[in-house]
Scaffold this active site. Structure first.
Site, PDB file in Angstrom:
ATOM      1  CG  HIS A  82      15.253 -19.133  22.927  1.00  0.00           C
ATOM      2  ND1 HIS A  82      15.652 -19.137  24.248  1.00  0.00           N
ATOM      3  CD2 HIS A  82      14.146 -18.374  22.863  1.00  0.00           C
ATOM      4  CE1 HIS A  82      14.796 -18.411  24.951  1.00  0.00           C
ATOM      5  NE2 HIS A  82      13.878 -17.931  24.137  1.00  0.00           N
TER       6      HIS A  82
ATOM      7  N   PRO B   4       6.881 -29.461  14.959  1.00  0.00           N
ATOM      8  CG  PRO B   4       9.051 -28.879  14.437  1.00  0.00           C
ATOM      9  CD  PRO B   4       8.139 -29.103  15.583  1.00  0.00           C
ATOM     10  CD  GLU B   5       2.195 -33.519  14.355  1.00  0.00           C
ATOM     11  OE1 GLU B   5       1.629 -34.405  13.687  1.00  0.00           O
ATOM     12  OE2 GLU B   5       1.632 -32.885  15.253  1.00  0.00           O
TER      13      GLU B   5
END
Length: 287
Positions: free
Chosen positions: A90, A2-3
DNA sequence: ATTGCTTCCTGAGCGC
DNA sequence: TGCGCTCAGGAAGCAA
Protein backbone atom coordinates in the site's frame (compact mmCIF):
# COMPACT_ATOMS: atom_id res chain seq x y z
CA UNK A 1 -4.09 5.15 14.64
CA UNK A 2 -1.14 7.36 15.18
CA UNK A 3 -1.82 9.94 17.90
CA UNK A 4 0.66 12.16 19.74
CA UNK A 5 2.74 9.37 21.35
CA UNK A 6 2.96 7.38 18.11
CA UNK A 7 3.87 10.47 16.08
CA UNK A 8 6.47 11.43 18.71
CA UNK A 9 7.97 7.94 18.46
CA UNK A 10 8.11 8.21 14.68
CA UNK A 11 9.70 11.67 14.81
CA UNK A 12 12.36 10.47 17.27
CA UNK A 13 13.15 7.57 14.96
CA UNK A 14 13.33 9.81 11.91
CA UNK A 15 15.65 12.25 13.68
CA UNK A 16 18.15 9.48 14.27
CA UNK A 17 17.88 8.04 10.76
CA UNK A 18 17.24 10.66 8.08
CA UNK A 19 18.42 13.97 9.52
CA UNK A 20 20.97 15.52 7.13
CA UNK A 21 20.16 13.09 4.34
CA UNK A 22 19.69 14.62 0.91
CA UNK A 23 16.33 13.98 -0.74
CA UNK A 24 16.97 12.89 -4.30
CA UNK A 25 13.30 12.50 -5.19
CA UNK A 26 9.78 12.13 -3.86
CA UNK A 27 7.81 9.61 -5.90
CA UNK A 28 4.02 9.57 -5.76
CA UNK A 29 2.37 6.23 -6.56
CA UNK A 30 -1.20 7.22 -5.80
CA UNK A 31 -2.63 10.48 -7.09
CA UNK A 32 -3.56 12.96 -4.40
CA UNK A 33 -1.13 11.68 -1.78
CA UNK A 34 1.43 14.43 -2.35
CA UNK A 35 0.05 17.94 -2.72
CA UNK A 36 2.21 20.83 -3.85
CA UNK A 37 1.12 24.27 -2.62
CA UNK A 38 2.57 26.97 -4.92
CA UNK A 39 5.60 24.74 -5.40
CA UNK A 40 6.55 23.07 -8.68
CA UNK A 41 6.60 19.29 -8.73
CA UNK A 42 10.20 18.94 -9.90
CA UNK A 43 11.49 20.77 -6.84
CA UNK A 44 14.99 20.13 -5.46
CA UNK A 45 14.33 19.80 -1.74
CA UNK A 46 17.95 19.59 -0.62
CA UNK A 47 18.89 18.15 2.77
CA UNK A 48 16.42 17.36 5.57
CA UNK A 49 17.78 19.73 8.21
CA UNK A 50 14.97 19.88 10.79
CA UNK A 51 12.37 17.30 11.84
CA UNK A 52 9.67 18.10 14.34
CA UNK A 53 5.97 17.71 14.96
CA UNK A 54 2.92 19.53 16.22
CA UNK A 55 -0.05 17.46 17.33
CA UNK A 56 -0.26 14.60 14.85
CA UNK A 57 1.52 16.47 12.04
CA UNK A 58 5.10 15.55 11.16
CA UNK A 59 7.15 18.38 9.65
CA UNK A 60 10.38 18.10 7.65
CA UNK A 61 12.21 21.31 6.80
CA UNK A 62 14.84 21.25 4.09
CA UNK A 63 17.99 23.17 3.18
CA UNK A 64 16.40 24.62 0.02
CA UNK A 65 13.69 26.24 2.15
CA UNK A 66 10.83 23.79 1.75
CA UNK A 67 8.55 22.34 4.35
CA UNK A 68 6.93 18.90 4.09
CA UNK A 69 3.90 18.45 6.30
CA UNK A 70 2.91 14.80 6.73
CA UNK A 71 -0.28 13.52 8.35
CA UNK A 72 -0.69 9.75 8.72
CA UNK A 73 -4.43 9.89 9.54
CA UNK A 74 -5.83 6.42 10.21
CA UNK A 75 -3.46 3.91 8.76
CA UNK A 76 -0.43 5.77 7.42
CA UNK A 77 3.07 4.48 8.18
CA UNK A 78 6.55 5.82 7.51
CA UNK A 79 8.94 2.92 7.04
CA UNK A 80 12.67 3.09 6.40
CA UNK A 81 13.86 0.72 3.73
CA UNK A 82 17.23 -0.31 2.40
CA UNK A 83 17.95 0.23 -1.31
CA UNK A 84 16.27 -2.26 -3.69
CA UNK A 85 13.96 -3.61 -1.01
CA UNK A 86 10.48 -4.40 -2.37
CA UNK A 87 7.87 -1.72 -1.65
CA UNK A 88 4.99 -2.61 0.72
CA UNK A 89 1.70 -3.25 -1.05
CA UNK A 90 0.00 0.00 0.00
CA UNK A 91 2.89 2.34 -0.72
CA UNK A 92 1.35 5.70 -1.68
CA UNK A 93 4.60 7.64 -2.03
CA UNK A 94 8.27 7.33 -1.10
CA UNK A 95 11.36 9.43 -0.66
CA UNK A 96 14.63 8.33 -2.22
CA UNK A 97 17.72 9.72 -0.50
CA UNK A 98 21.09 10.32 -2.10
CA UNK A 99 22.46 7.15 -0.47
CA UNK A 100 19.57 5.28 -2.25
CA UNK A 101 17.82 4.38 1.00
CA UNK A 102 14.08 5.06 1.04
CA UNK A 103 11.45 6.40 3.38
CA UNK A 104 8.16 4.78 2.42
CA UNK A 105 4.73 6.25 3.05
CA UNK A 106 2.48 3.21 3.24
CA UNK A 107 -1.22 3.77 3.91
CA UNK A 108 -3.94 1.15 3.48
CA UNK A 109 -6.87 3.52 3.75
CA UNK A 110 -5.19 6.30 1.79
CA UNK A 111 -6.38 9.13 4.04
CA UNK A 112 -2.85 10.31 4.77
CA UNK A 113 -1.25 13.19 2.91
CA UNK A 114 2.12 14.83 2.29
CA UNK A 115 1.80 18.58 1.77
CA UNK A 116 4.67 20.56 0.28
CA UNK A 117 5.08 24.28 1.03
CA UNK A 118 7.74 26.92 0.85
CA UNK A 119 9.32 27.23 4.28
CA UNK A 120 8.11 30.74 5.07
CA UNK A 121 4.48 30.13 4.05
CA UNK A 122 2.07 29.61 6.90
CA UNK A 123 0.26 26.27 6.88
CA UNK A 124 -3.45 26.59 7.73
CA UNK A 125 -3.71 23.11 9.25
CA UNK A 126 -0.88 23.95 11.67
CA UNK A 127 -2.06 27.47 12.43
CA UNK A 128 -5.44 26.17 13.56
CA UNK A 129 -4.03 23.72 16.11
CA UNK A 130 -4.36 24.35 19.82
CA UNK A 131 -1.34 23.93 22.10
CA UNK A 132 0.44 20.58 22.06
CA UNK A 133 1.02 19.24 25.61
CA UNK A 134 4.73 18.70 24.92
CA UNK A 135 5.61 21.06 22.07
CA UNK A 136 3.85 23.99 23.80
CA UNK A 137 4.18 22.92 27.41
CA UNK A 138 4.21 26.52 28.64
CA UNK A 139 0.80 27.25 27.08
CA UNK A 140 -0.79 23.94 27.93
CA UNK A 141 -1.73 24.61 31.56
CA UNK A 142 -4.72 23.88 33.84
CA UNK A 143 -5.49 27.60 33.56
CA UNK A 144 -5.69 27.30 29.75
CA UNK A 145 -8.03 24.30 30.04
CA UNK A 146 -10.29 26.16 32.50
CA UNK A 147 -10.59 29.07 30.08
CA UNK A 148 -11.51 26.77 27.20
CA UNK A 149 -13.88 24.47 29.11
CA UNK A 150 -15.77 27.35 30.72
CA UNK A 151 -18.13 27.88 27.79
CA UNK A 152 -18.19 24.42 26.23
CA UNK A 153 -21.40 22.51 26.54
CA UNK A 154 -19.98 19.55 24.58
CA UNK A 155 -19.10 16.35 26.38
CA UNK A 156 -15.51 16.41 27.64
CA UNK A 157 -14.61 13.43 25.42
CA UNK A 158 -15.42 15.43 22.27
CA UNK A 159 -13.54 18.47 23.56
CA UNK A 160 -10.41 16.39 24.19
CA UNK A 161 -10.56 15.21 20.57
CA UNK A 162 -10.83 18.76 19.23
CA UNK A 163 -7.42 19.57 17.76
CA UNK A 164 -8.11 23.31 18.02
CA UNK A 165 -8.30 22.86 21.80
CA UNK A 166 -5.48 20.36 22.34
CA UNK A 167 -3.21 19.14 19.55
CA UNK A 168 -2.42 15.45 19.52
CA UNK A 169 -5.05 13.53 21.50
CA UNK A 170 -7.02 10.95 19.48
CA UNK A 171 -9.72 8.46 20.35
CA UNK A 172 -7.65 5.89 22.24
CA UNK A 173 -5.92 8.38 24.54
CA UNK A 174 -9.08 10.44 25.11
CA UNK A 175 -10.74 7.30 26.52
CA UNK A 176 -7.71 6.31 28.57
CA UNK A 177 -7.10 9.80 29.98
CA UNK A 178 -10.71 10.16 31.13
CA UNK A 179 -10.53 6.79 32.84
CA UNK A 180 -7.39 7.74 34.73
CA UNK A 181 -8.94 11.09 35.64
CA UNK A 182 -12.11 9.39 36.89
CA UNK A 183 -14.27 11.63 34.70
CA UNK A 184 -17.27 10.47 32.69
CA UNK A 185 -16.83 11.00 28.93
CA UNK A 186 -20.43 12.27 28.90
CA UNK A 187 -19.74 15.12 31.32
CA UNK A 188 -20.17 18.55 29.81
CA UNK A 189 -16.79 20.32 29.81
CA UNK A 190 -18.26 23.37 31.54
CA UNK A 191 -19.37 21.26 34.53
CA UNK A 192 -15.82 20.30 35.49
CA UNK A 193 -14.52 21.84 38.71
CA UNK A 194 -11.09 23.47 38.96
CA UNK A 195 -9.85 20.43 40.88
CA UNK A 196 -11.15 18.04 38.25
CA UNK A 197 -9.49 20.10 35.51
CA UNK A 198 -6.20 20.16 37.40
CA UNK A 199 -6.39 16.39 37.76
CA UNK A 200 -7.37 15.95 34.11
CA UNK A 201 -4.39 18.06 33.06
CA UNK A 202 -1.99 15.95 35.07
CA UNK A 203 -3.51 12.72 33.71
CA UNK A 204 -3.15 14.01 30.14
CA UNK A 205 0.56 14.59 30.75
CA UNK A 206 1.03 11.30 32.57
CA UNK A 207 -0.80 9.05 30.10
CA UNK A 208 0.87 10.63 27.05
CA UNK A 209 4.31 10.56 28.67
CA UNK A 210 3.89 6.90 29.61
CA UNK A 211 2.69 6.04 26.10
CA UNK A 212 5.75 7.76 24.60
CA UNK A 213 7.97 5.72 26.92
CA UNK A 214 6.24 2.60 25.58
CA UNK A 215 6.75 3.73 21.94
CA UNK A 216 3.02 4.22 21.38
CA UNK A 217 0.03 1.90 21.03
CA UNK A 218 -0.31 -0.67 18.25
CA UNK A 219 -3.97 -1.69 17.86
CA UNK A 220 -4.03 -2.44 14.16
CA UNK A 221 -1.94 -0.35 11.82
CA UNK A 222 0.55 1.76 13.73
CA UNK A 223 4.18 0.75 13.35
CA UNK A 224 7.45 2.45 14.22
CA UNK A 225 9.77 3.38 11.37
CA UNK A 226 11.56 0.05 11.76
CA UNK A 227 8.14 -1.61 11.17
CA UNK A 228 7.98 -2.84 14.77
CA UNK A 229 5.01 -2.36 17.10
CA UNK A 230 4.62 -0.08 20.12
CA UNK A 231 3.85 -1.45 23.60
CA UNK A 232 1.23 0.78 25.18
CA UNK A 233 -1.61 -1.51 24.03
CA UNK A 234 -0.54 -3.67 26.99
CA UNK A 235 -1.41 -0.85 29.39
CA UNK A 236 -4.83 0.15 28.08
CA UNK A 237 -7.50 0.17 30.79
CA UNK A 238 -10.72 0.79 28.83
CA UNK A 239 -10.17 1.11 25.07
CA UNK A 240 -11.59 -2.05 23.45
CA UNK A 241 -11.76 -3.68 26.88
CA UNK A 242 -14.65 -5.76 28.22
CA UNK A 243 -14.10 -5.46 31.95
CA UNK A 244 -12.65 -2.81 34.24
CA UNK A 245 -10.05 -3.73 36.85
CA UNK A 246 -12.72 -2.81 39.44
CA UNK A 247 -14.82 -5.69 38.14
CA UNK A 248 -17.50 -3.59 36.44
CA UNK A 249 -18.31 -4.05 32.77
CA UNK A 250 -16.78 -1.54 30.34
CA UNK A 251 -19.47 0.40 28.46
CA UNK A 252 -19.12 1.16 24.76
CA UNK A 253 -21.05 4.10 23.32
CA UNK A 254 -20.86 6.40 20.29
CA UNK A 255 -20.03 10.07 20.71
CA UNK A 256 -19.85 12.30 17.64
CA UNK A 257 -19.45 9.20 15.50
CA UNK A 258 -16.59 7.73 17.55
CA UNK A 259 -16.46 4.79 19.92
CA UNK A 260 -16.08 5.71 23.56
CA UNK A 261 -15.14 3.09 26.15
CA UNK A 262 -15.56 3.81 29.84
CA UNK A 263 -16.31 2.34 33.25
CA UNK A 264 -19.58 3.58 34.73
CA UNK A 265 -18.39 2.73 38.22
CA UNK A 266 -15.04 4.53 38.03
CA UNK A 267 -16.17 7.44 35.84
CA UNK A 268 -19.38 8.87 37.23
CA UNK A 269 -21.31 11.89 36.05
CA UNK A 270 -21.82 15.11 37.95
CA UNK A 271 -19.94 14.44 41.10
CA UNK A 272 -19.21 17.52 43.14
CA UNK A 273 -15.59 18.59 43.51
CA UNK A 274 -15.77 17.70 47.20
CA UNK A 275 -16.65 14.11 46.43
CA UNK A 276 -14.00 13.82 43.82
CA UNK A 277 -11.22 11.43 44.68
CA UNK A 278 -8.25 11.57 42.39
CA UNK A 279 -7.18 8.18 41.10
CA UNK A 280 -3.94 7.10 42.67
CA UNK A 281 -0.71 6.92 40.79
CA UNK A 282 -1.98 4.87 37.90
CA UNK A 283 0.16 2.48 35.95
CA UNK A 284 0.96 -0.96 37.07
CA UNK A 285 3.78 -1.67 34.69
CA UNK A 286 3.62 -5.35 35.49
CA UNK A 287 0.81 -6.07 33.02
C1' DA B 1 -18.91 31.01 17.47
C1' DT B 2 -19.88 26.48 18.11
C1' DT B 3 -21.62 22.02 17.02
C1' DG B 4 -22.77 18.12 14.34
C1' DC B 5 -23.13 15.51 10.23
C1' DT B 6 -20.99 13.63 5.90
C1' DT B 7 -17.22 12.40 3.18
C1' DC B 8 -12.94 10.19 2.08
C1' DC B 9 -11.01 4.71 2.02
C1' DT B 10 -10.12 -0.34 2.50
C1' DG B 11 -9.58 -4.54 5.15
C1' DA B 12 -11.33 -7.26 8.96
C1' DG B 13 -14.95 -9.59 10.94
C1' DC B 14 -19.40 -11.11 10.97
C1' DG B 15 -23.85 -13.71 9.65
C1' DC B 16 -26.00 -16.40 6.37
C1' DT C 1 -16.44 -20.76 0.12
C1' DG C 2 -18.15 -16.50 -0.74
C1' DC C 3 -21.15 -12.76 -0.63
C1' DG C 4 -22.84 -8.49 1.40
C1' DC C 5 -23.03 -5.81 5.28
C1' DT C 6 -21.02 -3.04 9.15
C1' DC C 7 -17.34 -1.06 11.41
C1' DA C 8 -12.96 1.48 12.35
C1' DG C 9 -11.76 6.83 12.49
C1' DG C 10 -8.86 12.25 11.63
C1' DA C 11 -9.95 16.19 9.70
C1' DA C 12 -12.12 19.09 6.05
C1' DG C 13 -16.18 21.08 4.48
C1' DC C 14 -20.50 22.35 4.99
C1' DA C 15 -25.10 23.20 7.28
C1' DA C 16 -27.63 24.55 11.24
Amino acid sequence: MPELPEVQTIVSGLKSKILNKKIESLIELRDGTVRFHSVIKQVEFGVVDYIHRKGKYIIFETSNDFKLVIHLRMSGKLILAEPFKELPSHTRAYFVFQDKSKLIFDDVRAFGKIDVYEKNISVPALENLGPDPFVNEDQFTPRYLRSIFKNRKSPIKSVLLNQKVIAGIGNIYACEILFHAGISPLESAKNLSADEIANLHSQIMKVLREAILQNGTTISDYKKIDNKTGNFQNFLMVYQKKQCECGAKIIKIKQAGRSTYYCEACQQLSRSAAQHVSRSAGYSLTC
